[in-house]
Scaffold this active site. Structure first.
Site, PDB file in Angstrom:
ATOM      1  N   HIS A   1      27.203  84.596  35.834  1.00 18.53           N
ATOM      2  CA  HIS A   1      27.559  83.316  36.454  1.00 18.53           C
ATOM      3  C   HIS A   1      28.400  82.507  35.460  1.00 18.53           C
ATOM      4  O   HIS A   1      28.133  82.534  34.251  1.00 18.53           O
ATOM      5  CB  HIS A   1      26.272  82.554  36.769  1.00 18.53           C
ATOM      6  CG  HIS A   1      26.349  81.719  38.007  1.00 18.53           C
ATOM      7  ND1 HIS A   1      27.194  80.658  38.128  1.00 18.53           N
ATOM      8  CD2 HIS A   1      25.668  81.792  39.180  1.00 18.53           C
ATOM      9  CE1 HIS A   1      27.020  80.089  39.316  1.00 18.53           C
ATOM     10  NE2 HIS A   1      26.112  80.754  39.978  1.00 18.53           N
TER      11      HIS A   1
ATOM     12  N   GLY B   1      23.840  86.958  36.351  1.00 16.76           N
ATOM     13  CA  GLY B   1      24.097  87.176  37.783  1.00 16.76           C
ATOM     14  C   GLY B   1      24.913  88.421  38.064  1.00 16.76           C
ATOM     15  O   GLY B   1      24.870  88.980  39.159  1.00 16.76           O
TER      16      GLY B   1
ATOM     17  N   TYR C   1      15.234  81.496  38.179  1.00 18.43           N
ATOM     18  CA  TYR C   1      15.913  82.460  39.057  1.00 18.43           C
ATOM     19  C   TYR C   1      15.437  82.277  40.492  1.00 18.43           C
ATOM     20  O   TYR C   1      14.320  81.811  40.736  1.00 18.43           O
ATOM     21  CB  TYR C   1      15.690  83.901  38.568  1.00 18.43           C
ATOM     22  CG  TYR C   1      16.906  84.755  38.827  1.00 18.43           C
ATOM     23  CD1 TYR C   1      18.085  84.521  38.121  1.00 18.43           C
ATOM     24  CD2 TYR C   1      16.920  85.730  39.800  1.00 18.43           C
ATOM     25  CE1 TYR C   1      19.223  85.264  38.376  1.00 18.43           C
ATOM     26  CE2 TYR C   1      18.057  86.477  40.068  1.00 18.43           C
ATOM     27  CZ  TYR C   1      19.200  86.238  39.343  1.00 18.43           C
ATOM     28  OH  TYR C   1      20.330  86.952  39.613  1.00 18.43           O
TER      29      TYR C   1
HETATM   30  O1  YXS Z   1      35.393  79.689  23.898  1.00 19.38           O
HETATM   31  P1  YXS Z   1      36.303  80.002  25.067  1.00 19.38           P
HETATM   32  O2  YXS Z   1      36.779  78.777  25.803  1.00 19.38           O
HETATM   33  O3  YXS Z   1      37.389  80.972  24.712  1.00 19.38           O
HETATM   34  O4  YXS Z   1      35.390  80.774  26.176  1.00 19.38           O
HETATM   35  C1  YXS Z   1      34.670  81.927  25.776  1.00 19.38           C
HETATM   36  C2  YXS Z   1      33.326  81.862  26.461  1.00 19.38           C
HETATM   37  O5  YXS Z   1      32.784  80.561  26.510  1.00 19.38           O
HETATM   38  C3  YXS Z   1      33.713  82.300  27.862  1.00 19.38           C
HETATM   39  N1  YXS Z   1      32.561  82.852  28.579  1.00 19.38           N
HETATM   40  C4  YXS Z   1      31.971  82.250  29.622  1.00 19.38           C
HETATM   41  N2  YXS Z   1      32.235  81.080  30.235  1.00 19.38           N
HETATM   42  C5  YXS Z   1      31.420  80.735  31.270  1.00 19.38           C
HETATM   43  N3  YXS Z   1      30.382  81.497  31.697  1.00 19.38           N
HETATM   44  C6  YXS Z   1      30.104  82.671  31.102  1.00 19.38           C
HETATM   45  N4  YXS Z   1      29.091  83.419  31.570  1.00 19.38           N
HETATM   46  C7  YXS Z   1      30.910  83.089  30.002  1.00 19.38           C
HETATM   47  N5  YXS Z   1      30.908  84.167  29.168  1.00 19.38           N
HETATM   48  C8  YXS Z   1      31.932  83.996  28.313  1.00 19.38           C
HETATM   49  O6  YXS Z   1      34.675  83.319  27.690  1.00 19.38           O
HETATM   50  C9  YXS Z   1      35.365  83.113  26.429  1.00 19.38           C
HETATM   51  C10 YXS Z   1      35.230  84.384  25.611  1.00 19.38           C
HETATM   52  O7  YXS Z   1      33.836  84.535  25.377  1.00 19.38           O
HETATM   53  P2  YXS Z   1      33.294  84.994  23.939  1.00 19.38           P
HETATM   54  O8  YXS Z   1      34.186  84.452  22.871  1.00 19.38           O
HETATM   55  O9  YXS Z   1      31.857  84.643  23.889  1.00 19.38           O
HETATM   56  O10 YXS Z   1      33.483  86.584  24.041  1.00 19.38           O
HETATM   57  P3  YXS Z   1      32.701  87.714  23.221  1.00 19.38           P
HETATM   58  O11 YXS Z   1      33.428  88.971  23.521  1.00 19.38           O
HETATM   59  O12 YXS Z   1      32.537  87.273  21.813  1.00 19.38           O
HETATM   60  O13 YXS Z   1      31.234  87.762  23.857  1.00 19.38           O
HETATM   61  C11 YXS Z   1      31.083  88.249  25.173  1.00 19.38           C
HETATM   62  C12 YXS Z   1      29.679  87.839  25.688  1.00 19.38           C
HETATM   63  C13 YXS Z   1      29.578  88.211  27.156  1.00 19.38           C
HETATM   64  C14 YXS Z   1      28.604  88.569  24.849  1.00 19.38           C
HETATM   65  C15 YXS Z   1      29.528  86.319  25.508  1.00 19.38           C
HETATM   66  O14 YXS Z   1      30.649  85.667  26.099  1.00 19.38           O
HETATM   67  C16 YXS Z   1      28.293  85.803  26.169  1.00 19.38           C
HETATM   68  O15 YXS Z   1      27.168  85.961  25.653  1.00 19.38           O
HETATM   69  N6  YXS Z   1      28.482  85.195  27.377  1.00 19.38           N
HETATM   70  C17 YXS Z   1      27.353  84.652  28.145  1.00 19.38           C
HETATM   71  C18 YXS Z   1      26.551  85.782  28.798  1.00 19.38           C
HETATM   72  C19 YXS Z   1      25.415  85.165  29.622  1.00 19.38           C
HETATM   73  O16 YXS Z   1      24.449  84.637  29.059  1.00 19.38           O
HETATM   74  N7  YXS Z   1      25.574  85.173  30.917  1.00 19.38           N
HETATM   75  C20 YXS Z   1      24.570  84.585  31.870  1.00 19.38           C
HETATM   76  C21 YXS Z   1      25.281  83.473  32.650  1.00 19.38           C
HETATM   77  S1  YXS Z   1      24.093  82.546  33.585  1.00 19.38           S
HETATM   78  C22 YXS Z   1      23.727  83.589  34.895  1.00 19.38           C
HETATM   79  O17 YXS Z   1      24.412  84.578  35.114  1.00 19.38           O
HETATM   80  C23 YXS Z   1      22.586  83.260  35.763  1.00 19.38           C
HETATM   81  C24 YXS Z   1      22.588  81.829  36.228  1.00 19.38           C
HETATM   82  S2  YXS Z   1      21.070  83.610  34.967  1.00 19.38           S
HETATM   83  O18 YXS Z   1      21.103  82.799  33.738  1.00 19.38           O
HETATM   84  O19 YXS Z   1      20.030  83.197  35.824  1.00 19.38           O
HETATM   85  O20 YXS Z   1      21.093  85.010  34.649  1.00 19.38           O
END
Ligand code: YXS
Length: 264
Positions: free
Chosen positions: A69, A113, A143
């Site tokens: 998400h 998500g 969730y």
């Molecule tokens: O800093 P900038 O502006 O370049 O942006 C970064 C990140 O902030 C952005 N980005 C995201 N923005 C919004 N939502 C996201 N889910 C998201 N993921 C990433 O993308 C730019 C590059 O990310 P960066 O620098 O972190 O890349 P990386 O290659 O070092 O790391 C990749 C990840 C995926 C390991 C890392 O981005 C990360 O941990 N992302 C969040 C993963 C996560 O926790 N997703 C759950 C979202 S909440 C959801 O799905 C449900 C509501 S729930 O929580 O219930 O599961």
């Protein structure tokens, strides 16, 4: 770039097989409203073209299949972050109701998500680079009950609890053993393997395929629950998405720091 010109996916169709490629690498294919609307529109277009089987993939070599998400779009201030009308939930329903098999071809990491999206696909083919993490406890997200049912339709309860309570990514081999993945194949073979699987299903009787898929969806998704029980669970969830912890989880991600949860 304006919302309208934002590039989220590429899609194509040939020989009754549709392919949706997640193509928003700058945001690690975050499931933003724009990305969700694009996927739902592609599925609707495939249905018009009588596409029989769909493959959802990331771009070749992607380290992140989807980061889940779009956290920047998660509502705070007393709004349910996973409400029925949320574009992500709408797209999950579109996948689950598409009148033919939808295959998730997974290379790279799957988060939040996006894990629910993968499990909403009918089959999952992955290579060794795939990992799967469900992360609400990282953010303080309560969730949604429908989403939990998606996991219960595929995985054992003790596995679901470990995935949700640790938010730890499951490596591909573990995901295979736990039943997340149908086939774990070498990276160099995954494209040909997935296309062959799609072609074999596309050659079968589409009307029978569609009605069997819909029956299985009804039998797994449409679980009756007492009205007061559902309302009690919704009240419990409301306390969580209206909590300081949820606001802290979203703020911590935005501020690129570790969250400090207080249980309030
Ligand atoms: O800093 P900038 O502006 O370049 O942006 C970064 C990140 O902030 C952005 N980005 C995201 N923005 C919004 N939502 C996201 N889910 C998201 N993921 C990433 O993308 C730019 C590059 O990310 P960066 O620098 O972190 O890349 P990386 O290659 O070092 O790391 C990749 C990840 C995926 C390991 C890392 O981005 C990360 O941990 N992302 C969040 C993963 C996560 O926790 N997703 C759950 C979202 S909440 C959801 O799905 C449900 C509501 S729930 O929580 O219930 O599961």
């Amino acid at each position: 770039m304006g919302e309208a010109t934002e590039h989220y996916i590429t899609s194509s169709a040939a020989d009754g097989i549709g392919t949706i490629t997640l193509a928003h690498a700058a945001r690690r294919n975050a499931l933003s409203h724009g990305m969700m609307d694009a996927i739902s529109a592609a599925l609707a277009g495939f249905q018009q073209q009588s596409v029989r089987v769909v493959i959802i993939a990331a771009e070749p070599g992607a380290k992140v299949w989807s980061s889940g998400h779009d956290i920047g779009e998660l509502p705070v201030g007393g709004l349910d972050p996973l409400r029925y009308a949320d574009p992500l939930e709408h797209t999950l329903r579109a996948i689950r109701r598409f009148p033919g098999p939808v295959i998730a071809k997974v290379q790279g990491s799957v988060w939040g998500g996006a894990f629910d999206l993968v499990l909403s696909c009918d089959l999952v083919v992955a290579d060794a680079s795939a990992t799967f993490a469900i992360t609400p406890v990282n953010l303080g997200v309560p969730y949604n009950t429908t989403g939990l049912l998606h996991f219960m339709g595929r995985l054992r309860l003790n596995v679901i609890k470990e995935l949700f309570f640790t938010a730890a990514p499951a490596e591909a081999a573990q995901a295979l053993e736990w039943g997340v993945i149908n086939w774990l194949v070498p990276a160099e073979e995954i494209d040909a393997f997935t296309l062959d699987l799609a072609r074999r299903m596309a050659a079968k009787a589409p009307l029978a395929m569609a009605v069997i898929k819909e029956q299985l969806r009804v039998l797994s998704d449409e679980v009756p629950i007492a009205a007061q029980t559902f309302e009690r669970l919704q009240d419990m969830r409301r306390l969580v998405y209206d909590s300081a912890d949820y606001r802290e989880g979203v703020a911590a991600f935005r501020e690129k720091r570790a969250p400090r949860f207080t249980g309030r």
